[in-house]
Design a protein around this motif. Structure first.
Motif, PDB file in Angstrom:
ATOM      1  N   GLN A 105       0.422  -1.098   0.146  1.00 15.69           N
ATOM      2  CA  GLN A 105       0.129  -0.037   0.395  1.00 15.69           C
ATOM      3  C   GLN A 105       0.911   1.224  -0.217  1.00 15.69           C
ATOM      4  O   GLN A 105       0.399   1.911   0.197  1.00 15.69           O
ATOM      5  N   HIS A 106       1.859   1.259   0.638  1.00 15.84           N
ATOM      6  CA  HIS A 106       2.989   2.472   0.583  1.00 15.84           C
ATOM      7  C   HIS A 106       4.048   3.113  -0.663  1.00 15.84           C
ATOM      8  O   HIS A 106       4.535   4.000  -1.298  1.00 15.84           O
ATOM      9  N   ALA A 107       3.949   1.600  -1.452  1.00 17.02           N
ATOM     10  CA  ALA A 107       4.870   1.351  -2.061  1.00 17.02           C
ATOM     11  C   ALA A 107       3.704   2.047  -3.175  1.00 17.02           C
ATOM     12  O   ALA A 107       3.396   1.443  -4.434  1.00 17.02           O
ATOM     13  N   ILE A 108       3.178   3.310  -3.621  1.00 21.63           N
ATOM     14  CA  ILE A 108       2.356   3.787  -4.860  1.00 21.63           C
ATOM     15  C   ILE A 108       2.991   3.605  -6.152  1.00 21.63           C
ATOM     16  O   ILE A 108       1.783   3.958  -7.269  1.00 21.63           O
ATOM     17  N   ALA A 109       3.862   3.547  -6.251  1.00 18.94           N
ATOM     18  CA  ALA A 109       4.597   3.470  -8.141  1.00 18.94           C
ATOM     19  C   ALA A 109       4.103   2.211  -8.684  1.00 18.94           C
ATOM     20  O   ALA A 109       3.605   2.325  -9.493  1.00 18.94           O
ATOM     21  N   GLY A 110       4.191   1.257  -7.583  1.00 17.55           N
ATOM     22  CA  GLY A 110       3.514  -0.146  -8.587  1.00 17.55           C
ATOM     23  C   GLY A 110       2.049  -0.180  -8.721  1.00 17.55           C
ATOM     24  O   GLY A 110       1.579  -0.460  -9.880  1.00 17.55           O
ATOM     25  N   ALA A 111       1.265   1.004  -8.587  1.00 17.36           N
ATOM     26  CA  ALA A 111      -0.336   1.323  -8.692  1.00 17.36           C
ATOM     27  C   ALA A 111      -0.262   2.043  -9.993  1.00 17.36           C
ATOM     28  O   ALA A 111      -0.827   2.175 -10.090  1.00 17.36           O
ATOM     29  N   ILE A 112       0.475   3.504  -9.189  1.00 13.17           N
ATOM     30  CA  ILE A 112       1.378   3.978 -10.978  1.00 13.17           C
ATOM     31  C   ILE A 112       1.091   3.300 -12.233  1.00 13.17           C
ATOM     32  O   ILE A 112       0.941   3.630 -13.270  1.00 13.17           O
ATOM     33  N   VAL A 113       1.860   2.199 -11.578  1.00 12.22           N
ATOM     34  CA  VAL A 113       2.380   1.311 -13.276  1.00 12.22           C
ATOM     35  C   VAL A 113       1.519   0.748 -13.917  1.00 12.22           C
ATOM     36  O   VAL A 113       1.965   0.743 -15.351  1.00 12.22           O
ATOM     37  N   ALA A 114       0.778  -0.119 -12.482  1.00  8.41           N
ATOM     38  CA  ALA A 114      -0.528  -1.036 -12.898  1.00  8.41           C
ATOM     39  C   ALA A 114      -1.134   0.146 -13.423  1.00  8.41           C
ATOM     40  O   ALA A 114      -1.304  -0.706 -15.001  1.00  8.41           O
ATOM     41  N   HIS A 115      -2.114   1.415 -13.019  1.00 10.25           N
ATOM     42  CA  HIS A 115      -2.681   1.827 -14.048  1.00 10.25           C
ATOM     43  C   HIS A 115      -2.116   2.037 -15.492  1.00 10.25           C
ATOM     44  O   HIS A 115      -2.376   2.307 -16.716  1.00 10.25           O
ATOM     45  N   SER A 116      -0.760   2.692 -15.390  1.00 13.11           N
ATOM     46  CA  SER A 116      -0.252   2.912 -17.390  1.00 13.11           C
ATOM     47  C   SER A 116      -0.268   2.121 -17.593  1.00 13.11           C
ATOM     48  O   SER A 116       0.008   2.212 -19.050  1.00 13.11           O
ATOM     49  N   HIS A 117      -0.222   0.388 -17.398  1.00 11.57           N
ATOM     50  CA  HIS A 117      -0.379  -0.668 -18.236  1.00 11.57           C
ATOM     51  C   HIS A 117      -1.147  -1.361 -17.835  1.00 11.57           C
ATOM     52  O   HIS A 117      -1.122  -2.273 -18.707  1.00 11.57           O
ATOM     53  N   GLY A 118      -2.049  -0.829 -17.929  1.00 11.12           N
ATOM     54  CA  GLY A 118      -4.166  -1.279 -17.656  1.00 11.12           C
ATOM     55  C   GLY A 118      -3.585  -2.596 -17.134  1.00 11.12           C
ATOM     56  O   GLY A 118      -4.287  -3.889 -17.556  1.00 11.12           O
ATOM     57  N   LEU A 119      -2.998  -2.916 -16.367  1.00  7.89           N
ATOM     58  CA  LEU A 119      -2.575  -4.651 -15.971  1.00  7.89           C
ATOM     59  C   LEU A 119      -3.350  -4.758 -13.873  1.00  7.89           C
ATOM     60  O   LEU A 119      -3.910  -3.834 -13.637  1.00  7.89           O
ATOM     61  N   ARG A 120      -3.798  -5.587 -14.221  1.00  9.43           N
ATOM     62  CA  ARG A 120      -4.158  -6.127 -12.433  1.00  9.43           C
ATOM     63  C   ARG A 120      -3.343  -5.976 -11.678  1.00  9.43           C
ATOM     64  O   ARG A 120      -2.499  -6.166 -11.688  1.00  9.43           O
ATOM     65  N   TRP A 121      -4.319  -5.653 -10.609  1.00  9.44           N
ATOM     66  CA  TRP A 121      -2.973  -5.830  -9.581  1.00  9.44           C
ATOM     67  C   TRP A 121      -3.925  -5.352  -8.664  1.00  9.44           C
ATOM     68  O   TRP A 121      -4.905  -5.247  -8.046  1.00  9.44           O
ATOM     69  N   VAL A 122      -3.143  -5.279  -6.955  1.00 14.67           N
ATOM     70  CA  VAL A 122      -3.934  -6.051  -5.951  1.00 14.67           C
ATOM     71  C   VAL A 122      -2.873  -5.349  -4.888  1.00 14.67           C
ATOM     72  O   VAL A 122      -1.770  -5.413  -4.132  1.00 14.67           O
ATOM     73  N   SER A 123      -3.672  -4.642  -3.463  1.00 16.39           N
ATOM     74  CA  SER A 123      -3.144  -3.899  -2.692  1.00 16.39           C
ATOM     75  C   SER A 123      -3.092  -5.048  -2.292  1.00 16.39           C
ATOM     76  O   SER A 123      -3.543  -5.804  -1.174  1.00 16.39           O
ATOM     77  N   VAL A 124      -2.010  -4.501  -0.857  1.00 11.13           N
ATOM     78  CA  VAL A 124      -1.125  -5.721  -0.096  1.00 11.13           C
ATOM     79  C   VAL A 124      -1.180  -4.271   1.478  1.00 11.13           C
ATOM     80  O   VAL A 124      -0.820  -3.372   1.257  1.00 11.13           O
ATOM     81  N   ALA A 125      -1.737  -4.607   2.371  1.00  7.81           N
ATOM     82  CA  ALA A 125      -1.656  -3.899   3.881  1.00  7.81           C
ATOM     83  C   ALA A 125      -0.848  -4.800   4.980  1.00  7.81           C
ATOM     84  O   ALA A 125      -1.306  -5.735   5.271  1.00  7.81           O
ATOM     85  N   PRO A 126       0.722  -4.462   4.818  1.00  2.00           N
ATOM     86  CA  PRO A 126       1.207  -5.174   5.677  1.00  2.00           C
ATOM     87  C   PRO A 126       1.474  -4.571   7.056  1.00  2.00           C
ATOM     88  O   PRO A 126       2.155  -4.764   8.171  1.00  2.00           O
ATOM     89  N   THR A 127       0.814  -3.215   7.624  1.00  2.26           N
ATOM     90  CA  THR A 127       0.278  -2.388   8.826  1.00  2.26           C
ATOM     91  C   THR A 127      -1.460  -1.989   8.767  1.00  2.26           C
ATOM     92  O   THR A 127      -1.825  -2.190   7.372  1.00  2.26           O
ATOM     93  N   THR A 128      -1.481  -1.700   9.621  1.00  2.00           N
ATOM     94  CA  THR A 128      -3.185  -1.178   9.969  1.00  2.00           C
ATOM     95  C   THR A 128      -3.214   0.113   9.453  1.00  2.00           C
ATOM     96  O   THR A 128      -4.423   0.354   9.591  1.00  2.00           O
ATOM     97  N   MET A 129      -1.979   0.733   9.452  1.00  5.57           N
ATOM     98  CA  MET A 129      -2.337   2.406   9.043  1.00  5.57           C
ATOM     99  C   MET A 129      -3.271   2.818   7.966  1.00  5.57           C
ATOM    100  O   MET A 129      -4.520   3.437   8.012  1.00  5.57           O
ATOM    101  N   GLU A 130      -2.640   2.038   7.038  1.00  5.70           N
ATOM    102  CA  GLU A 130      -3.141   2.334   5.831  1.00  5.70           C
ATOM    103  C   GLU A 130      -4.381   1.947   5.411  1.00  5.70           C
ATOM    104  O   GLU A 130      -5.755   2.213   4.900  1.00  5.70           O
ATOM    105  N   LEU A 131      -4.668   0.627   6.093  1.00  5.25           N
ATOM    106  CA  LEU A 131      -5.966  -0.214   6.062  1.00  5.25           C
ATOM    107  C   LEU A 131      -7.212   0.223   6.827  1.00  5.25           C
ATOM    108  O   LEU A 131      -8.409   0.633   5.964  1.00  5.25           O
ATOM    109  N   THR A 132      -7.347   0.733   7.626  1.00  6.13           N
ATOM    110  CA  THR A 132      -8.356   1.661   8.866  1.00  6.13           C
ATOM    111  C   THR A 132      -8.328   2.454   8.169  1.00  6.13           C
ATOM    112  O   THR A 132      -9.703   3.748   8.860  1.00  6.13           O
ATOM    113  N   ARG A 133      -7.332   3.364   8.001  1.00  3.75           N
ATOM    114  CA  ARG A 133      -7.380   5.054   7.759  1.00  3.75           C
ATOM    115  C   ARG A 133      -8.280   5.853   8.666  1.00  3.75           C
ATOM    116  O   ARG A 133      -9.127   6.345   8.764  1.00  3.75           O
TER     117      ARG A 133
END
Length: 384
Positions: A105-133
């Protein structure tokens, strides 16, 4: 057979659970590649892992606390890290042609690249901070500010307009390494995030750890405040050592801290810069920690109760959940005194209700299925 590209921050607590999932996918016949620092990843993911190298952007230890630490984490690390690694992730996609990206979830470049290429991606929450906001309700301006940081990373990548959604949460779904009380209120997380509990895989042994030092006739306590907090924790470690000093006849303690942190530690207190955590846990009777999700989950699945002194991030959330479940207690990192720490340790050791609650919460965590469950979820994403 499918191809999965893993993208994580270079933080041990983020990589370890993702590495367990990657290993599970490989056991199921899939190909895996990591995009990141070879020098950092190799000791964690193993000699046989395939890595597309990206120069390391090291995470400095944070002296900031509370909200200042949140701002520093985004401005000083997450957004710059996205900018520094995006092209490397682009190159990894071109090299590996993945079917699915698995993105911290914190490696947001991965999300941006996935969008750029139209690739399927799954976010992973290794902490509860971004999960529960947690800022959405109590500190909406801070939550809005985080949104501006995400937008800045999107714009820096040359993407037009605003991000199509929160880059911490894939529209395709997410995986969180938590469950039970630690997962918080279901209303605080997206409905497409699946809880698998801790993903615990094999780790490199530590042949230098003096396993024979442990006395089977005494109880064993581990004290660890996390690698990123070592500079902050020297005073806490000293208070902890003072608390344990008169208890040598009934317990031994292993303190995870840099050399020189505790001068003149008593014979029943062993100071080590690193320890084989998973190997030690079956012999432990209590853990004193900062409240990082991995440490908390690993203790609970071994039925070990905790004393938690949260410092920053999601640690207070985890501390509150452990205390509410009866699996431990929360103390003040800054203000707890040695006598209070001593009393807290003795309560955990003498009252079996804490260990029973830890075992119960650990069972809830294990019911999520861990790395194997995460691997099945990722397989399903490619097959959709």
């Amino acid at each position: 057979m499918s191809r999965f590209l893993f993208v994580s921050l270079p933080l041990t607590g983020h990589v370890n659970p993702m590495a367990a999932v990657a290993a599970a996918l490989q056991r199921r016949g899939h190909e895996v590649m990591w995009a990141g620092s070879e020098s950092f990843l190799r000791p964690l993911v193993g000699d046989g892992a395939r890595i597309h190298p990206i120069p390391l952007r090291a995470h400095r230890g944070q002296a900031e606390r509370g909200l200042a630490a949140t701002r520093s984490r985004w401005e000083g690390y997450i957004v710059p890290h996205a900018k520094a690694t995006r092209k490397g992730i682009e190159a990894a996609v071109a090299d590996f042609a993945p079917d699915v990206l698995v993105v911290d979830q914190h490696a947001i470049a991965g999300a941006i690249v996935a969008h750029s290429h139209g690739l399927r991606w799954v976010s992973v929450a290794p902490t509860t901070m971004e999960l529960t906001r947690p800022f959405r309700r109590g500190l909406p301006r801070l939550e809005e500010w985080i949104g501006t940081q995400l937008a800045a990373a999107w714009s820096a990548a040359g993407r037009p307009g605003e991000p199509p959604h929160d880059l911490r949460f894939s529209p395709h779904g997410g995986i969180a390494f938590t469950a039970g009380a630690l997962a918080g209120d279901p209303a605080d997380r997206p409905s497409n995030v699946e809880l698998v509990g801790p993903a615990i895989g094999e780790r490199a042994p530590d042949p230098d750890f003096p396993a024979g030092w442990l006395d089977p006739d005494r109880r064993h306590v581990l004290v660890t405040m996390g690698t990123l907090s070592m500079d902050l924790a020297k005073g806490f470690y000293q208070r902890m050592a003072d608390a344990l000093a008169p208890l040598g006849d009934r317990l031994q303690a292993i303190v995870v801290a840099p050399d020189g942190t505790l001068d003149g530690a008593p014979e029943h207190v062993l100071v080590r810069r690193r320890v084989p955590m998973l190997d030690l846990l079956p012999s432990l009777h209590a853990v004193v920690a900062h409240g990082g999700l991995n440490t908390v989950c690993e203790a609970l699945v071994h039925g070990v109760p905790l004393i938690i002194a949260p410092i920053k991030g999601d640690q207070a959330l985890n501390a509150n959940a452990v205390a509410a479940a009866g699996a431990g207690t929360r103390v003040s990192f800054d203000h707890v005194r040695p006598d209070a720490l001593r009393a807290a340790v003795l309560r955990l050791l003498d009252d079996p209700a804490y260990a029973a609650a830890a075992r119960a919460e650990g069972d809830r965590l294990l019911a999520g299925g861990g790395a194997e469950a995460a691997a099945r979820i990722l397989e399903a994403h490619h097959n959709d």
